[in-house]
Design an enzyme around this catalytic site. Structure first.
Site, PDB file in Angstrom:
ATOM      1  N   TYR A   1       0.826  -1.205   0.000  1.00  0.00           N
ATOM      2  CA  TYR A   1       0.000   0.000   0.000  1.00  0.00           C
ATOM      3  C   TYR A   1       0.864   1.259   0.000  1.00  0.00           C
ATOM      4  O   TYR A   1       1.650   1.503   0.906  1.00  0.00           O
ATOM      5  CB  TYR A   1      -0.954   0.015   1.190  1.00  0.00           C
ATOM      6  CG  TYR A   1      -2.111  -0.957   1.070  1.00  0.00           C
ATOM      7  CD1 TYR A   1      -2.412  -1.563  -0.154  1.00  0.00           C
ATOM      8  CD2 TYR A   1      -2.908  -1.261   2.157  1.00  0.00           C
ATOM      9  CE1 TYR A   1      -3.476  -2.446  -0.273  1.00  0.00           C
ATOM     10  CE2 TYR A   1      -3.980  -2.147   2.043  1.00  0.00           C
ATOM     11  CZ  TYR A   1      -4.254  -2.737   0.821  1.00  0.00           C
ATOM     12  OH  TYR A   1      -5.309  -3.612   0.704  1.00  0.00           O
TER      13      TYR A   1
ATOM     14  N   PRO B   1     -16.549  -1.972   0.157  1.00  0.00           N
ATOM     15  CA  PRO B   1     -17.971  -2.176   0.442  1.00  0.00           C
ATOM     16  C   PRO B   1     -18.849  -0.998   0.040  1.00  0.00           C
ATOM     17  O   PRO B   1     -20.060  -1.160  -0.133  1.00  0.00           O
ATOM     18  CB  PRO B   1     -17.990  -2.377   1.955  1.00  0.00           C
ATOM     19  CG  PRO B   1     -16.811  -1.585   2.440  1.00  0.00           C
ATOM     20  CD  PRO B   1     -15.763  -1.775   1.391  1.00  0.00           C
ATOM     21  N   LEU B   2     -18.244   0.195  -0.100  1.00  0.00           N
ATOM     22  CA  LEU B   2     -18.998   1.378  -0.539  1.00  0.00           C
ATOM     23  C   LEU B   2     -18.866   1.598  -2.038  1.00  0.00           C
ATOM     24  O   LEU B   2     -19.290   2.632  -2.558  1.00  0.00           O
ATOM     25  CB  LEU B   2     -18.506   2.615   0.227  1.00  0.00           C
ATOM     26  CG  LEU B   2     -18.692   2.582   1.747  1.00  0.00           C
ATOM     27  CD1 LEU B   2     -18.069   3.818   2.394  1.00  0.00           C
ATOM     28  CD2 LEU B   2     -20.167   2.468   2.116  1.00  0.00           C
TER      29      LEU B   2
END
Length: 321
Positions: free
Chosen positions: A61, A233-234
């Site tokens: 990341y 999830p959004l």
């Protein structure tokens, strides 16, 4: 904030986790600016203030910068480490490393897993990772090597528990045949716009193609005591803005239900996942403190069966079989 037990562990996690993929600025080798560091700290602190205690990392990341920023925060507040769950992922390698001809690839070799964990521990300023996930399946993986790495990491105390991400049933079963430690988590993409894992049971035996690898995965995880975590999830915010891929009727319904339940639109979208009996845990990756606070409101949302199905059907934009 509601908390859940992560199966096969002694860890009590907030019902929603915070994904650290977007903290640390741009995906290059540039140093983190003061502004980027401030954005990261504001987001992390907002999550902590809301009771979120699971923080999702990966060695790749922002090319390690997200771990370094988080590690700096842990150094400033040593007591914080004992109050949170650190989840890390490994196995993805960038093109051009270790040399210019190296391709982008996945790597579950013993040496890479061990080196990845050592790097993460150093950047995070900690002596152990609570849960290590294999990030994306490596076609050349030798499960004996993975088992050897898991055993070394477990016995040394550097990793407490293990899991996978983006793995299908066969891949998990193969891994379980060789590793002694239980597989506690499978982190996969799920949202109202990416419904395949949930939808497959309703379209069984229809003449249509599904999404590769989903067959029976959700039920398999439930049967084998594996927590399903949902990344994105959004849906990257697409569920809140017209013209970005979500049906207008779905966006309208989400707002209608937010008013009905006196909560946020984020909580309705996440509540659709947490309402599922699999106990899906959303991993939210926004750096906007307001959106984080809005997401944490899912802890107080329990959708009715009718409202769950209204969201499901509207997202499908077609009737059930």
């Amino acid at each position: 904030m509601k908390y859940i037990n992560i199966p096969g562990t002694d860890l009590q996690s907030s019902i929603v986790g915070y994904g650290c993929m977007n903290i640390g600025g741009s995906w290059n080798s540039d140093h983190v600016t003061f502004e980027e560091r401030s954005i990261a700290y504001n987001a992390i602190n907002a999550a902590i203030d809301e009771g979120i205690n699971l923080f999702d990392h990966a060695d790749i990341y922002v090319r390690g910068k997200s771990e370094s920023i988080f590690g700096d925060l842990l150094k400033q507040d040593p007591g914080l480490r004992d109050r949170i769950i650190l989840l890390n992922k490994c196995g993805i390698r960038f093109a051009g490393h270790p040399d210019s001809k190296s391709p982008a690839r996945y790597d579950f070799t013993f040496d890479h897993i061990m080196g990845s964990v050592e790097g993460s521990l150093k950047r995070l300023n900690t002596d152990h990772i609570d849960i290590l996930l294999l990030h994306r399946p490596d076609p050349l993986a030798e499960p004996e090597e993975v088992a050897k790495a898991f055993e070394h990491l477990y016995k040394s105390g550097k990793v407490r528990y293990f899991g996978v991400s983006n793995h299908n049933v066969g891949q998990i079963e193969l891994l379980k045949r060789f590793v002694d430690q239980p597989i506690t988590i499978n982190q996969v993409e799920i949202s109202l716009l990416h419904r395949a894992l949930i939808e497959e049971g309703t379209v069984f035996n229809l003449d249509r193609m599904g999404v590769a690898g989903v067959n029976g995965l959700l039920d398999y995880c439930r049967l084998n005591n594996i927590l399903v975590q949902a990344w994105s999830p959004l849906a990257g915010g697409k569920l809140f803005v017209h013209g970005r891929g979500a049906p207008d009727a779905l966006i309208q319904l989400i707002h209608e239900l937010a008013n009905k339940y006196k909560t946020s639109v984020e909580a309705i979208v996440l509540g659709w996942l947490t309402r599922h009996p699999a106990g899906i845990q959303p991993i939210v990756g926004t750096t906007n403190p307001d959106r984080l606070r809005a997401s944490a409101m899912v802890s107080h949302v329990d959708l009715s069966r009718d409202d769950w199905y209204r969201l499901f059907l509207t997202a499908r934009a077609e009737a059930l079989p």
